[in-house]
Design an enzyme around this catalytic site. Structure first.
Site, PDB file in Angstrom:
ATOM      1  CG  ASP A  98      -6.504  -0.057  68.538  1.00  0.00           C
ATOM      2  OD1 ASP A  98      -6.786   0.595  69.565  1.00  0.00           O
ATOM      3  OD2 ASP A  98      -5.373  -0.525  68.315  1.00  0.00           O
ATOM      4  CD  GLU A 132      -3.871   3.344  77.076  1.00  0.00           C
ATOM      5  OE1 GLU A 132      -3.833   3.568  75.855  1.00  0.00           O
ATOM      6  OE2 GLU A 132      -4.552   2.438  77.585  1.00  0.00           O
ATOM      7  CD  GLU A 182      -1.340   1.042  70.579  1.00  0.00           C
ATOM      8  OE1 GLU A 182      -0.503   0.167  70.872  1.00  0.00           O
ATOM      9  OE2 GLU A 182      -2.558   0.931  70.823  1.00  0.00           O
ATOM     10  CE  LYS A 193      -5.147   6.657  69.654  1.00  0.00           C
ATOM     11  NZ  LYS A 193      -4.511   5.351  69.940  1.00  0.00           N
ATOM     12  CG  ASP A 226      -6.311   3.817  67.434  1.00  0.00           C
ATOM     13  OD1 ASP A 226      -5.253   4.471  67.445  1.00  0.00           O
ATOM     14  OD2 ASP A 226      -6.914   3.473  68.457  1.00  0.00           O
TER      15      ASP A 226
HETATM   16  O1  KIV Z   1      -8.256   2.664  71.092  1.00  0.00           O
HETATM   17  C1  KIV Z   1      -8.502   3.526  71.944  1.00  0.00           C
HETATM   18  O2  KIV Z   1      -9.636   3.698  72.406  1.00  0.00           O
HETATM   19  C2  KIV Z   1      -7.404   4.343  72.401  1.00  0.00           C
HETATM   20  C3  KIV Z   1      -7.639   5.231  73.588  1.00  0.00           C
HETATM   21  C4  KIV Z   1      -7.542   4.401  74.818  1.00  0.00           C
HETATM   22  C5  KIV Z   1      -6.706   6.373  73.630  1.00  0.00           C
HETATM   23  O3  KIV Z   1      -6.337   4.278  71.872  1.00  0.00           O
END
Ligand code: KIV
Length: 265
Positions: free
Chosen positions: A49, A183, A120, A118, A88
């Site tokens: 994202d 992160e 968060e 993915k 994401d």
């Molecule tokens: O959105 C993204 O690029 C990420 C990376 C920083 C892991 O979540």
């Protein structure tokens, strides 16, 4: 790898933790660059994202929509032959309960050729992670600095609460996540977490002891003309190459050198 596509599968990705070789991931957001990143032989590609910032020009990752993530993931999914592709889940596509999260993550898997999502969060998202996994949707968790919570965290700060970081990583693992992005956390904390969990840790600003590393492609390629975070390494300066090339084109058009006879019909 699966025999049809020779693409890295989720179980193969997880097993890499114990293979003795570090895992490499980079982000990609479109067909052309995803194909090139894949050709370089990374094991994972993230449709991050972060595209909200590096592609769309927003100040943070909050504005990008599920619709837009699917649009970019479709392009990446069409290009990639080898790497595992993770997409994401944008804010707030997984914050409205497990049912809505399954609906939204299901869209990503149905409408793109990507294999995993993915999200968060760690302990506070354990119920959602478990629900997605029980629906057959592989989940990569993302602990430490969570850019979608930038306002709550008060900025993009290194996260130092080691007890919470470990609890988050373990909760994500117990909920069924197949890997965890760490992160911007202290390298020592990342090392302890990497030793404590049986799934791969993929670091960004989390030191060398993680099982793998990920970089945002625009940082890696030097496509950003502005701020580059301390944790990023720039392996090329494509911003200069691009400006030089377009300037040369402009100069040749003005000097009436382009197009030459060889470009005309
Ligand atoms: O959105 C993204 O690029 C990420 C990376 C920083 C892991 O979540």
């Amino acid at each position: 790898m699966s025999p049809e596509t020779r693409q890295i599968t989720v179980p193969q990705f997880t097993a890499m933790k114990f293979s003795g070789r570090k895992i490499t991931m980079a982000t990609a957001y479109d067909y052309a660059l995803a194909g090139l990143v894949d050709a370089a032989g990374v094991e994972g590609i993230l449709v991050g994202d972060s595209l909200s910032m590096v592609v769309q020009g927003h100040p943070n990752t909050l504005p990008v929509t599920l619709e837009e993530m699917v649009y970019h993931a479709e392009m990446v999914g069409r290009a990639v032959r080898h790497a595992l592709v993770v997409v994401d889940m944008p804010f707030p596509s997984f914050h409205l309960g497990p049912r809505k999260a399954i609906e939204n993550a299901g869209r990503i898997l149905k409408e793109t050729r990507c294999q995993a999502v993915k999200l968060e969060g760690g302990a506070e998202q354990a119920e959602v992670i478990a629900a997605l996994v029980s629906a057959g949707i592989p989940v990569m968790a993302h602990c430490g600095l969570r850019p979608q919570s930038v306002h709550q965290l008060g900025g993009y700060r290194v996260q130092r609460d080691e007890r919470q970081l470990l609890a988050d990583a373990q909760a994500a693992e117990h909920a069924g996540a197949f890997a965890i992005v760490l992160e911007c956390i202290p390298a020592k904390a990342a090392e302890r977490i990497s030793n404590a969990v049986k799934i791969p840790t993929i670091g960004i600003g989390a030191g060398a002891a993680c099982d793998g590393q990920i970089l945002v492609l625009h940082d890696l390629l030097g496509l950003n003309t502005g701020y580059v975070p301390r944790h990023a390494k720039t392996y090329a300066i494509l911003s200069k190459t691009i400006v030089d090339a377009v300037t040369a084109f402009r100069d040749e058009v003005r000097a009436e050198k382009f197009p030459g006879e060889e470009h005309a019909f």
